[in-house]
Write a protein that holds these residues in place. Structure first.
Motif, mmCIF file in Angstrom:
data_model
loop_
_atom_site.group_PDB
_atom_site.id
_atom_site.type_symbol
_atom_site.label_atom_id
_atom_site.label_comp_id
_atom_site.label_asym_id
_atom_site.label_seq_id
_atom_site.Cartn_x
_atom_site.Cartn_y
_atom_site.Cartn_z
ATOM 1 N N UNK A 173 -3.366 5.345 -6.742
ATOM 2 C CA UNK A 173 -3.721 6.018 -5.489
ATOM 3 C C UNK A 173 -4.895 5.295 -4.817
ATOM 4 N N UNK A 204 3.851 -1.323 -13.718
ATOM 5 C CA UNK A 204 3.404 0.066 -13.544
ATOM 6 C C UNK A 204 4.138 0.982 -14.511
ATOM 7 N N UNK A 243 0.831 -1.212 0.000
ATOM 8 C CA UNK A 243 0.000 0.000 0.000
ATOM 9 C C UNK A 243 0.858 1.251 0.000
ATOM 10 N N UNK A 296 5.204 9.520 -9.996
ATOM 11 C CA UNK A 296 5.163 8.481 -11.016
ATOM 12 C C UNK A 296 6.110 8.841 -12.160
ATOM 13 N N UNK A 356 3.289 5.868 -5.559
ATOM 14 C CA UNK A 356 3.256 5.959 -7.023
ATOM 15 C C UNK A 356 1.997 6.648 -7.524
ATOM 16 N N UNK A 357 1.025 6.797 -6.627
ATOM 17 C CA UNK A 357 -0.261 7.373 -7.029
ATOM 18 C C UNK A 357 -0.263 8.893 -7.036
ATOM 19 N N UNK A 358 0.845 9.465 -7.474
ATOM 20 C CA UNK A 358 0.949 10.924 -7.590
ATOM 21 C C UNK A 358 1.662 11.182 -8.907
ATOM 22 N N UNK A 359 1.144 12.092 -9.712
ATOM 23 C CA UNK A 359 1.712 12.290 -11.049
ATOM 24 C C UNK A 359 3.185 12.679 -11.049
ATOM 25 N N UNK A 403 -2.354 7.109 -12.262
ATOM 26 C CA UNK A 403 -2.159 7.651 -10.908
ATOM 27 C C UNK A 403 -3.417 7.470 -10.076
ATOM 28 N N UNK A 431 2.218 1.676 -3.532
ATOM 29 C CA UNK A 431 1.185 2.103 -4.473
ATOM 30 C C UNK A 431 0.762 3.540 -4.216
ATOM 31 N N UNK A 432 0.621 3.888 -2.945
ATOM 32 C CA UNK A 432 0.224 5.259 -2.621
ATOM 33 C C UNK A 432 1.299 6.242 -3.077
#
Lengths: 106, 106
Positions: free
Chosen positions: B23, A100, A19, A31, A25-28, B19, A22-23
Motif C-alpha cells: 500500500x 509478491x 502504482x 491480496x 494489492x495493498x489490501x488484505x 499489505x 501495488x495499491x
DNA sequence: CATCTAGTTCGACGAGTATCGAACTAGATG
DNA sequence: CATCTAGTTCGATACTCGTCGAACTAGATG
C-alpha cells in the motif's frame, strides 16, 4: 464501449500502472484473493477466493482488481469466475506479482 | 518507547505487513522516492528524493514509508537523510522490493 | 546572537475507500 | 413458470488519504 459479451467486456486490453497494481494489492482481502488465484492455474469461482467479508464487499474488491488489470472475469457454466492475468502482468512488470505472492505465502 | 536519539527513534525493529508495504508503494510519489533511494546505495538527503510536491507533503510521504518499515531516517551533518531498509525488507519479503523497483525502472 | 535552509507537525479540505444490507441481475433447475 | 444460488450495483456511512500553507523544530553559519 460497444455492446460486448460479459467476458469480452471484462477483457481490459491494458494493465494498470505499477502504482495501481501495488495499491490494489495493498489490501488484505485483495491480496488473499490474488494469493488464492495464483495457485489455481485458471479461472476460479468467486466464492472460493475470499472469506470474512460480505458478497457485496467481495464484489467491490474484484472490481478493483479488474480495473487495475490484475484479473479477468469469465462466466463458466453460469457461474462467475475470476482469473489472474499472469501473462499480461509478467509482460508489463516482470516478476512483481510472483515475488509478491511468494512473499504472501511465507 | 524510552528516550532515544533521533536516529535510534526511527529505527523500527519490525517491518510492516506485506499489505502495508504494498500500500505504501502504491502511490506515485512514494514509489518514486523508493526508486531514487534504491540506486543511492546509502542515505540520501530528502530534498533529492522527490519533485512536484511540497515539503510538507514529502514529509508526510516519508512518514508513511517509515511507518511501513521501508525506510529509516538519519541526520548526517545536520541534514535529514532517508535510507532504504533493503536487508530487512529482503529478509521479510524476499525479492519483492527489488522486483518492484526494477518494474518501476522499466 | 540573527539568519538561513531543510524538514516536521498541525489543521483543514476535498476526494477516495472498505464496509454493509437492500435491491437487482444472471443462470440453473425442476 | 417459480425458486434458488451466485454475484453485481446502489446508497449510505465512517474512516482514510494526499494535498497544501502556516507554524514550528533542528542545525549550520557568520
Amino acid at each position: 464501449m460497444t455492446t460486448q459479451t460479459a467476458a469480452e467486456a471484462d477483457e481490459c486490453p491494458v494493465v494498470g500502472t505499477l502504482e495501481d497494481v501495488l495499491a490494489a494489492l495493498g489490501d488484505p482481502v485483495r491480496l488473499e484473493m490474488v494469493r488464492r488465484m495464483w495457485g489455481a492455474g485458471g479461472p476460479k469461482p468467486c466464492g472460493q477466493l475470499y472469506a470474512g467479508v460480505s458478497k457485496s464487499t467481495a464484489s467491490h474488491h474484484f472490481k478493483v482488481l479488474r480495473e487495475a488489470g490484475i484479473v479477468r472475469t469469465a462466466r463458466i457454466n453460469g457461474k462467475v469466475h475470476q482469473e489472474l492475468r499472469k501473462a499480461e502482468l509478467e509482460a508489463a512488470f516482470g516478476p512483481v506479482l510472483e515475488s509478491v505472492v511468494r512473499a504472501a505465502n511465507r
